[in-house]
Design a protein around this motif. Structure first.
Motif, PDB file in Angstrom:
ATOM      1  N   MET A   1     -37.842 -33.289  40.399  1.00  0.00           N
ATOM      2  CA  MET A   1     -37.308 -32.210  39.567  1.00  0.00           C
ATOM      3  C   MET A   1     -38.394 -31.692  38.636  1.00  0.00           C
ATOM      4  N   ASN A   2     -38.400 -30.400  38.387  1.00  0.00           N
ATOM      5  CA  ASN A   2     -39.431 -29.811  37.539  1.00  0.00           C
ATOM      6  C   ASN A   2     -38.830 -28.766  36.619  1.00  0.00           C
ATOM      7  N   PRO A   3     -37.997 -29.181  35.668  1.00  0.00           N
ATOM      8  CA  PRO A   3     -37.356 -28.208  34.798  1.00  0.00           C
ATOM      9  C   PRO A   3     -38.317 -27.639  33.777  1.00  0.00           C
ATOM     10  N   ALA A   4     -37.929 -26.516  33.202  1.00  0.00           N
ATOM     11  CA  ALA A   4     -38.706 -25.948  32.112  1.00  0.00           C
ATOM     12  C   ALA A   4     -38.643 -26.891  30.923  1.00  0.00           C
ATOM     13  N   LEU A   5     -39.791 -27.144  30.279  1.00  0.00           N
ATOM     14  CA  LEU A   5     -39.810 -28.079  29.165  1.00  0.00           C
ATOM     15  C   LEU A   5     -39.410 -27.430  27.853  1.00  0.00           C
ATOM     16  N   GLN A   6     -39.579 -26.113  27.740  1.00  0.00           N
ATOM     17  CA  GLN A   6     -39.268 -25.396  26.518  1.00  0.00           C
ATOM     18  C   GLN A   6     -38.544 -24.105  26.872  1.00  0.00           C
ATOM     19  N   ILE A   7     -37.581 -23.712  26.048  1.00  0.00           N
ATOM     20  CA  ILE A   7     -36.890 -22.451  26.301  1.00  0.00           C
ATOM     21  C   ILE A   7     -37.573 -21.291  25.591  1.00  0.00           C
ATOM     22  N   ASP A   8     -38.557 -21.579  24.740  1.00  0.00           N
ATOM     23  CA  ASP A   8     -39.199 -20.532  23.945  1.00  0.00           C
ATOM     24  C   ASP A   8     -40.617 -20.218  24.407  1.00  0.00           C
ATOM     25  N   THR A   9     -40.996 -20.652  25.591  1.00  0.00           N
ATOM     26  CA  THR A   9     -42.330 -20.375  26.087  1.00  0.00           C
ATOM     27  C   THR A   9     -42.480 -18.887  26.406  1.00  0.00           C
ATOM     28  N   PRO A  10     -43.685 -18.319  26.219  1.00  0.00           N
ATOM     29  CA  PRO A  10     -43.882 -16.895  26.539  1.00  0.00           C
ATOM     30  C   PRO A  10     -43.939 -16.661  28.040  1.00  0.00           C
ATOM     31  N   ARG A 421     -23.435 -32.700  28.583  1.00  0.00           N
ATOM     32  CA  ARG A 421     -24.389 -32.937  27.503  1.00  0.00           C
ATOM     33  C   ARG A 421     -24.823 -31.624  26.844  1.00  0.00           C
ATOM     34  N   LEU A 422     -24.963 -30.586  27.647  1.00  0.00           N
ATOM     35  CA  LEU A 422     -25.338 -29.283  27.088  1.00  0.00           C
ATOM     36  C   LEU A 422     -24.261 -28.766  26.141  1.00  0.00           C
ATOM     37  N   LEU A 423     -23.003 -28.991  26.492  1.00  0.00           N
ATOM     38  CA  LEU A 423     -21.900 -28.521  25.648  1.00  0.00           C
ATOM     39  C   LEU A 423     -21.829 -29.249  24.312  1.00  0.00           C
ATOM     40  N   GLN A 424     -22.490 -30.378  24.204  1.00  0.00           N
ATOM     41  CA  GLN A 424     -22.517 -31.136  22.953  1.00  0.00           C
ATOM     42  C   GLN A 424     -23.568 -30.615  21.980  1.00  0.00           C
ATOM     43  N   ILE A 425     -24.454 -29.743  22.471  1.00  0.00           N
ATOM     44  CA  ILE A 425     -25.502 -29.201  21.609  1.00  0.00           C
ATOM     45  C   ILE A 425     -24.933 -28.062  20.767  1.00  0.00           C
ATOM     46  N   PRO A 426     -25.111 -28.100  19.444  1.00  0.00           N
ATOM     47  CA  PRO A 426     -24.612 -27.011  18.592  1.00  0.00           C
ATOM     48  C   PRO A 426     -25.152 -25.655  19.042  1.00  0.00           C
ATOM     49  N   GLY A 427     -24.252 -24.697  19.159  1.00  0.00           N
ATOM     50  CA  GLY A 427     -24.641 -23.350  19.551  1.00  0.00           C
ATOM     51  C   GLY A 427     -24.478 -23.056  21.026  1.00  0.00           C
ATOM     52  N   VAL A 428     -24.242 -24.079  21.847  1.00  0.00           N
ATOM     53  CA  VAL A 428     -23.974 -23.872  23.266  1.00  0.00           C
ATOM     54  C   VAL A 428     -22.463 -23.760  23.435  1.00  0.00           C
ATOM     55  N   ALA A 429     -21.978 -22.564  23.764  1.00  0.00           N
ATOM     56  CA  ALA A 429     -20.539 -22.328  23.874  1.00  0.00           C
ATOM     57  C   ALA A 429     -20.018 -22.609  25.273  1.00  0.00           C
ATOM     58  N   LYS A 446     -26.945 -17.520  19.232  1.00  0.00           N
ATOM     59  CA  LYS A 446     -28.344 -17.629  18.820  1.00  0.00           C
ATOM     60  C   LYS A 446     -28.499 -18.112  17.386  1.00  0.00           C
ATOM     61  N   GLU A 447     -27.557 -17.738  16.526  1.00  0.00           N
ATOM     62  CA  GLU A 447     -27.666 -18.110  15.125  1.00  0.00           C
ATOM     63  C   GLU A 447     -27.368 -19.591  14.902  1.00  0.00           C
ATOM     64  N   LYS A 448     -26.584 -20.187  15.782  1.00  0.00           N
ATOM     65  CA  LYS A 448     -26.189 -21.582  15.603  1.00  0.00           C
ATOM     66  C   LYS A 448     -26.896 -22.544  16.548  1.00  0.00           C
ATOM     67  N   LEU A 449     -27.627 -22.018  17.527  1.00  0.00           N
ATOM     68  CA  LEU A 449     -28.213 -22.878  18.542  1.00  0.00           C
ATOM     69  C   LEU A 449     -29.238 -23.838  17.956  1.00  0.00           C
ATOM     70  N   ASP A 450     -29.082 -25.119  18.295  1.00  0.00           N
ATOM     71  CA  ASP A 450     -30.050 -26.142  17.918  1.00  0.00           C
ATOM     72  C   ASP A 450     -31.117 -26.184  19.015  1.00  0.00           C
ATOM     73  N   ARG A 451     -32.167 -25.395  18.816  1.00  0.00           N
ATOM     74  CA  ARG A 451     -33.196 -25.288  19.838  1.00  0.00           C
ATOM     75  C   ARG A 451     -33.962 -26.589  20.030  1.00  0.00           C
ATOM     76  N   MET A 452     -34.141 -27.315  18.953  1.00  0.00           N
ATOM     77  CA  MET A 452     -34.853 -28.591  19.075  1.00  0.00           C
ATOM     78  C   MET A 452     -34.073 -29.559  19.955  1.00  0.00           C
ATOM     79  N   ALA A 453     -32.754 -29.572  19.792  1.00  0.00           N
ATOM     80  CA  ALA A 453     -31.926 -30.464  20.605  1.00  0.00           C
ATOM     81  C   ALA A 453     -31.955 -30.033  22.069  1.00  0.00           C
ATOM     82  N   LEU A 458     -34.178 -31.068  27.627  1.00  0.00           N
ATOM     83  CA  LEU A 458     -34.952 -30.642  28.778  1.00  0.00           C
ATOM     84  C   LEU A 458     -36.179 -31.530  28.995  1.00  0.00           C
ATOM     85  N   GLN A 459     -36.809 -31.915  27.908  1.00  0.00           N
ATOM     86  CA  GLN A 459     -37.964 -32.816  28.023  1.00  0.00           C
ATOM     87  C   GLN A 459     -37.546 -34.195  28.536  1.00  0.00           C
ATOM     88  N   GLU A 460     -36.377 -34.641  28.112  1.00  0.00           N
ATOM     89  CA  GLU A 460     -35.852 -35.917  28.600  1.00  0.00           C
ATOM     90  C   GLU A 460     -35.619 -35.867  30.105  1.00  0.00           C
TER      91      GLU A 460
END
Length: 463
Positions: A1-10, A421-429, A446-453, A458-460
């Motif tokens: 598997m090779n998921p994206a490690l960050q959602i904020d990459t350019p 698990r994604l649904l447990q992250i704040p801001g994921v509806a 977007k205002e409530k999303l815990d991007r670090m979580a 994804l890194q995990e």
């Protein structure tokens, strides 16, 4: 598997190049489609055998064939290749433009416009964008396409009259032919060829899901909305150029004198309302109000079309409403559509849009021929009022945005676990993870999303 490690990459340079070049192709094609809109009713009525209804058909014939071939072209591109289908569509568009350029009768113009619409490559371009961009950057790429459509429409209103004044209607169609051929050059000279083409639920129609999409009442409201909006637009341009030339005595080549300031003011005026709708979560209030604005402007046109400033003011109101609604409707589709059916929902939506354009031209021409110009605007006002009444019953959409993440290599059990698990992250509806697609489809605040979580999860997965 090779998921994206960050959602904020350019975006990568390759993704940026693909997005910009495909947006340019989309823009060139739409520019070719719209260039004749502000002038065709003036020139076409001088052709042999022209009647108001046939002129309406000439303006809108592309809409019928575009609606017929929109979904099939996308399906064929999965089998025969994206670039091949885009070239075929652009060649059909060029052939239709050349046919219209060579025609001296209204029937030849109608046939040419219908052939233009048969090259329905919009969905194929979207699918190629999806092939060439990562899931997390898909929204940015599609936004570029959306901007290109808006620019092409605005440019057409301004330069269409100017070019027709220099070159006439036949010359204008030759320019459109050249734009189609230029698009083919851009496709092969600039657009990368994807290593792999595959089906994308966010941009392509899944035939097995059509029944589900057509049963969704909120999506049907949006489909009716884009049908009505483009019906009103096309019917308006059956008669508006005649008002500018015959009533206001403004030469066709100078129609841009009114379109340019109107568009500039309309675009500036809509910005605060876009912010109010998106940031202040007043989407329904703004949306319904601006449908009412379109209806009111058409009622005004029915009686106040005899002096420059009345027409200017009513055009300002109309295009402010049109531009805002044109921008909001795709956003509403994204918010309303089930996560894994966005592509199918957009396919039905696009088909409704082009059917609306066809009915607007045909219906507007018929009303003009039988009852006169004021009744075309009353026809448009009645359509807008019907849409207004239907839109009143819509559910206020949640202030959510779409996000996709590459999670290829998961089993079905892992995909189900990741959804939870994604649904447990704040801001994921909402979250749907499809193992067969290798994609996690999310709706986020977007205002409530815990991007670090989210990035941490994804890194995990990548570890």
């Amino acid at each position: 598997m090779n998921p994206a490690l960050q959602i904020d990459t350019p975006m990568t340079r390759a993704e940026t190049r693909a997005s910009l070049s495909l947006a340019a192709i989309y823009m060139l094609r739409m520019l070719g489609m719209f260039l004749v809109l502000p002038v065709l009713s003036v020139f076409a009525r001088e052709l042999p055998d022209a009647t108001p209804q046939l002129v309406g058909f000439a303006i809108s014939a592309y809409g019928l064939t575009q609606a017929i071939f929109q979904i099939p072209f996308g399906l064929w591109s999965d089998r025969y290749g994206r670039k091949r289908l885009i070239v075929l569509g652009l060649l059909l568009f060029a052939a239709g433009s050349a046919l219209a350029a060579l025609s001296d009768s209204i029937y030849g113009i109608i046939a040419g416009r219908a052939l233009q619409g048969a090259g329905a490559v919009a969905g194929v371009v979207m699918a190629l964008v999806a092939d060439l961009t990562r899931e997390e950057h898909r929204t940015k790429a599609m936004a570029l396409i959306g901007v290109s459509i808006g620019i092409s429409f605005a440019l057409s209103m301004v330069i269409g009259p100017v070019l027709s004044g220099w070159l006439g209607l036949h010359g204008l169609f030759w320019i459109i032919t050249a734009l189609a051929m230029l698009s083919i050059v851009v496709l092969y000279a600039v657009v990368p060829t994807p290593a792999v083409s595959r089906f994308h639920r966010d941009t392509e129609v899944r035939p097995a899901s059509l029944k589900e999409v057509l049963a969704n009442r909120e999506l049907l409201r949006m489909d009716l909305g884009i049908f009505c909006l483009h019906l009103v637009l096309t019917a308006t341009f059956v008669v508006l150029p005649l008002i500018l030339r015959d009533t206001l005595q403004l030469q066709t080549a100078k129609h841009w004198h009114i379109y340019l300031p109107v568009f500039a003011l309309a675009l500036a005026s809509m910005v605060p309302f876009v912010v109010l709708a998106e940031k202040r979560h007043k989407m329904k209030v703004v949306f319904v109000s601006f449908i009412g604005l379109v209806a009111v402007s058409n009622v005004g046109f029915a009686w106040l079309q005899h002096d420059f400033w009345s027409v200017f003011g009513l055009l300002y109101l109309f295009f402010t409403g049109f531009n805002l609604l044109e921008a909001m409707l795709p956003s509403l589709i994204s918010k309303v559509a089930p996560l894994d059916l966005k592509g199918t929902a957009m396919g039905v939506y696009s088909t409704a849009q082009f059917l609306g354009a066809f009915v607007g031209g045909a219906g507007g021409g018929w009303v003009y021929g039988h009852y006169g110009i004021p009744y075309v605007f009353l026809f448009c006002a009645a359509v807008a009022l019907l849409w207004f009444m239907v839109a009143l019953g819509m559910k206020a959409p949640r202030g959510l945005s779409s996000l996709m993440v590459n999670v290829r290599g998961l089993t079905q059990d892992q995909a189900s676990s990741l959804s939870r698990r994604l649904l447990q992250i704040p801001g994921v509806a909402e979250a749907v993870v499809l193992a067969e697609d290798g994609v996690a489809y999310l709706k986020i605040d977007k205002e409530k999303l815990d991007r670090m979580a989210l990035n941490g999860l994804l890194q995990e997965l990548a570890a």
